[in-house]
Design an enzyme around this catalytic site. Sequence first.
Site, mmCIF file in Angstrom:
data_model
loop_
_atom_site.group_PDB
_atom_site.id
_atom_site.type_symbol
_atom_site.label_atom_id
_atom_site.label_comp_id
_atom_site.label_asym_id
_atom_site.label_seq_id
_atom_site.Cartn_x
_atom_site.Cartn_y
_atom_site.Cartn_z
ATOM 1 N N GLY A 74 -2.880 -1.884 -7.770
ATOM 2 C CA GLY A 74 -3.868 -2.596 -6.916
ATOM 3 C C GLY A 74 -5.128 -2.156 -7.049
ATOM 4 N N HIS A 93 0.954 -1.140 -0.046
ATOM 5 C CA HIS A 93 0.084 -0.071 0.079
ATOM 6 C C HIS A 93 0.891 1.097 -0.067
ATOM 7 C CE1 HIS A 93 -3.402 -2.313 2.009
ATOM 8 N NE2 HIS A 93 -3.785 -2.556 0.304
ATOM 9 N N ASP A 147 -11.249 -6.511 -2.927
ATOM 10 C CA ASP A 147 -10.086 -7.330 -3.904
ATOM 11 C C ASP A 147 -8.890 -7.683 -2.822
ATOM 12 O OD1 ASP A 147 -11.174 -6.407 -6.141
ATOM 13 O OD2 ASP A 147 -10.233 -4.790 -6.535
ATOM 14 N N ASP A 161 -4.264 -6.437 -8.021
ATOM 15 C CA ASP A 161 -4.528 -7.440 -6.649
ATOM 16 C C ASP A 161 -5.327 -8.713 -7.412
ATOM 17 O OD1 ASP A 161 -3.129 -5.765 -4.983
ATOM 18 O OD2 ASP A 161 -5.248 -5.044 -4.262
ATOM 19 N N ARG A 219 -8.109 -14.524 0.716
ATOM 20 C CA ARG A 219 -9.047 -15.628 0.908
ATOM 21 C C ARG A 219 -8.478 -16.850 -0.169
ATOM 22 N NH1 ARG A 219 -12.458 -18.067 -2.189
ATOM 23 N NH2 ARG A 219 -13.834 -19.507 -1.599
ATOM 24 N N HIS A 274 -10.278 -0.424 -2.504
ATOM 25 C CA HIS A 274 -10.263 -1.740 -3.152
ATOM 26 C C HIS A 274 -10.268 -3.097 -2.127
ATOM 27 C CE1 HIS A 274 -6.250 -0.758 -2.868
ATOM 28 N NE2 HIS A 274 -5.925 -2.171 -3.127
ATOM 29 N N ASP A 285 -1.377 -1.496 4.863
ATOM 30 C CA ASP A 285 -1.484 -0.395 5.586
ATOM 31 C C ASP A 285 -2.943 -0.602 6.715
ATOM 32 O OD1 ASP A 285 -1.502 1.870 7.094
ATOM 33 O OD2 ASP A 285 -1.189 3.329 5.312
#
Length: 141
Positions: A55, A8, A90, A60, A96, A87, A80
């Site tokens: 991202g 980030h 995402d 991502d 996951r 997002h 962060d």
Amino acid sequence: MKIAFIAHDRKKDEMVNFVTAYEQAFVDCQLYSTGTTGQRIMEATSLRIHRFMSGPLGGDQQIGALVAENELDLIIFLRDPLMAQPHEPDITALLRICDVQGIPVATNVATAEILVKALMRGDFGWRELVHKYKPGIESND
């Protein structure tokens, strides 16, 4: 080893410093990154990195697609936790799918250092077995 870097905005300097410190550990790896993070790392090191979009623009998700195909071995994702990300869905999806595929993810420098030291010791040999016995895409022909 196939490794992805994501950071980030407020963690990009930390990522560049980390990768610079461990540059030799990454020399023989295939490296991937989201856009700006990869550019910053390449400017500070001699490493070559395949860069995806940033991202928020889908980077991502592009990295997540590699994870879904079991094409990545390790992700260093300096998040962060004090800043809301537009997002966030995402990011959650990426984390996951890493859990689903059993891909190690470091979300802070302390964990990243542990994983990189394991990489340097050769503790990721099990990933070679994953690639060796990875099922191919079957055809219905």
